[in-house]
Design a protein around this motif. Structure first.
Motif, PDB file in Angstrom:
ATOM      1  N   GLY A 134     -14.798  -2.157 -15.671  1.00 41.66           N
ATOM      2  CA  GLY A 134     -14.626  -3.511 -16.173  1.00 41.66           C
ATOM      3  C   GLY A 134     -13.587  -3.665 -17.262  1.00 41.66           C
ATOM      4  N   MET A 135     -13.116  -2.552 -17.819  1.00 36.98           N
ATOM      5  CA  MET A 135     -12.134  -2.636 -18.902  1.00 36.98           C
ATOM      6  C   MET A 135     -10.763  -3.004 -18.352  1.00 36.98           C
ATOM      7  N   ARG A 136      -9.999  -3.731 -19.147  1.00 37.67           N
ATOM      8  CA  ARG A 136      -8.631  -4.081 -18.791  1.00 37.67           C
ATOM      9  C   ARG A 136      -7.738  -2.862 -19.012  1.00 37.67           C
ATOM     10  N   HIS A 137      -6.733  -2.723 -18.176  1.00 34.42           N
ATOM     11  CA  HIS A 137      -5.806  -1.612 -18.329  1.00 34.42           C
ATOM     12  C   HIS A 137      -4.374  -2.061 -18.081  1.00 34.42           C
ATOM     13  N   VAL A 138      -3.447  -1.233 -18.577  1.00 35.63           N
ATOM     14  CA  VAL A 138      -2.030  -1.396 -18.257  1.00 35.63           C
ATOM     15  C   VAL A 138      -1.776  -0.515 -17.042  1.00 35.63           C
ATOM     16  N   GLY A 139      -1.355  -1.134 -15.950  1.00 39.37           N
ATOM     17  CA  GLY A 139      -0.991  -0.382 -14.762  1.00 39.37           C
ATOM     18  C   GLY A 139       0.450   0.080 -14.887  1.00 39.37           C
ATOM     19  N   ILE A 140       0.677   1.352 -14.620  1.00 36.69           N
ATOM     20  CA  ILE A 140       2.019   1.926 -14.667  1.00 36.69           C
ATOM     21  C   ILE A 140       2.347   2.426 -13.270  1.00 36.69           C
ATOM     22  N   TYR A 141       3.447   1.929 -12.732  1.00 35.40           N
ATOM     23  CA  TYR A 141       3.887   2.287 -11.383  1.00 35.40           C
ATOM     24  C   TYR A 141       5.293   2.857 -11.486  1.00 35.40           C
ATOM     25  N   ALA A 142       5.496   4.051 -10.977  1.00 35.73           N
ATOM     26  CA  ALA A 142       6.811   4.683 -11.027  1.00 35.73           C
ATOM     27  C   ALA A 142       7.280   4.953  -9.603  1.00 35.73           C
ATOM     28  N   GLU A 143       8.552   4.688  -9.367  1.00 35.68           N
ATOM     29  CA  GLU A 143       9.156   4.968  -8.061  1.00 35.68           C
ATOM     30  C   GLU A 143      10.435   5.761  -8.267  1.00 35.68           C
ATOM     31  N   ASP A 144      10.640   6.741  -7.387  1.00 40.36           N
ATOM     32  CA  ASP A 144      11.813   7.602  -7.458  1.00 40.36           C
ATOM     33  C   ASP A 144      12.399   7.730  -6.057  1.00 40.36           C
ATOM     34  N   GLU A 145      13.584   7.183  -5.878  1.00 43.27           N
ATOM     35  CA  GLU A 145      14.260   7.241  -4.584  1.00 43.27           C
ATOM     36  C   GLU A 145      15.541   8.059  -4.672  1.00 43.27           C
ATOM     37  N   ARG A 146      15.603   8.989  -5.624  1.00 38.36           N
ATOM     38  CA  ARG A 146      16.808   9.787  -5.812  1.00 38.36           C
ATOM     39  C   ARG A 146      16.930  10.905  -4.786  1.00 38.36           C
ATOM     40  N   GLY A 147      15.907  11.191  -4.071  1.00 38.65           N
ATOM     41  CA  GLY A 147      15.887  12.202  -3.004  1.00 38.65           C
ATOM     42  C   GLY A 147      14.874  11.691  -2.005  1.00 38.65           C
ATOM     43  N   ASP A 148      13.913  12.516  -1.690  1.00 40.20           N
ATOM     44  CA  ASP A 148      12.783  12.004  -0.924  1.00 40.20           C
ATOM     45  C   ASP A 148      12.037  11.026  -1.812  1.00 40.20           C
ATOM     46  N   TYR A 149      11.494   9.989  -1.221  1.00 42.96           N
ATOM     47  CA  TYR A 149      10.787   8.969  -2.001  1.00 42.96           C
ATOM     48  C   TYR A 149       9.522   9.551  -2.632  1.00 42.96           C
ATOM     49  N   HIS A 150       9.309   9.230  -3.887  1.00 44.72           N
ATOM     50  CA  HIS A 150       8.081   9.599  -4.586  1.00 44.72           C
ATOM     51  C   HIS A 150       7.578   8.372  -5.332  1.00 44.72           C
ATOM     52  N   GLY A 151       6.307   8.114  -5.246  1.00 38.05           N
ATOM     53  CA  GLY A 151       5.695   7.027  -5.991  1.00 38.05           C
ATOM     54  C   GLY A 151       4.498   7.549  -6.757  1.00 38.05           C
ATOM     55  N   TRP A 152       4.161   6.872  -7.822  1.00 37.41           N
ATOM     56  CA  TRP A 152       3.053   7.294  -8.676  1.00 37.41           C
ATOM     57  C   TRP A 152       2.511   6.065  -9.376  1.00 37.41           C
ATOM     58  N   CYS A 153       1.202   6.003  -9.589  1.00 31.87           N
ATOM     59  CA  CYS A 153       0.629   4.909 -10.371  1.00 31.87           C
ATOM     60  C   CYS A 153      -0.663   5.356 -11.033  1.00 31.87           C
TER      61      CYS A 153
END
Length: 113
Positions: free
Chosen positions: A64-83
Motif C-alpha cells: 500500500g505504500m507509495r513508491h518512485v518507479g524507476i525504469y531503465a532502458e539500454d539499447e546500446r547493444g542487445d536491448y536491456h530493460g530494468w525496473c
C-alpha cells in the motif's frame, strides 16, 4: 554520493509530478525532463524514467505504500530493460546515480552551497 540533504523536505506520499522532477534534477546526476510518462533522462540509446506507483497490498512491509518507479532502458547493444519501485527516496537516488553511470547518462554539475 550522499543524497540525504537532497531528500530532506520531500514526503513521497504527498509529492506531485512537479516535485518529482525538481527532486530528480536536484540530485544533479542527469537532466530529467517532464513528459506524459513521468520524468525522463534520455540519451541516444538509453534512458531512465521515473513515476509514482503503489506497492501491492501483498508486498510484505511495503504493501500500500507509495513508491518512485524507476525504469531503465539500454539499447546500446542487445536491448536491456530494468525496473523497480522504491519507497525510500535516498535509496531511489542511489539507484538513479548507479543506473545513470551504467547507461552513460551522467551529467554531474558543480553546485555551490
Amino acid at each position: 554520493m550522499d543524497f540525504e540533504r537532497q531528500c530532506e523536505g520531500y514526503d513521497i506520499e504527498t509529492m506531485t509530478d512537479a516535485d518529482l522532477l525538481a527532486w530528480a534534477n536536484g540530485l544533479q546526476v542527469c537532466r530529467f525532463e517532464a513528459n506524459e510518462e513521468g520524468a525522463v533522462c534520455a540519451g541516444k540509446k538509453s534512458s531512465i524514467r521515473l513515476d509514482f506507483g503503489r506497492f501491492d497490498d501483498s508486498v510484505p512491509g511495503k504493501g500500500g505504500m507509495r513508491h518512485v518507479g524507476i525504469y531503465a532502458e539500454d539499447e546500446r547493444g542487445d536491448y536491456h530493460g530494468w525496473c523497480a519501485g522504491y519507497a525510500d527516496l535516498r535509496k531511489a537516488a542511489e539507484v538513479i546515480e548507479r543506473r545513470a553511470s551504467e547507461l552513460g547518462l551522467m551529467s554531474m554539475q558543480l553546485s555551490l552551497f
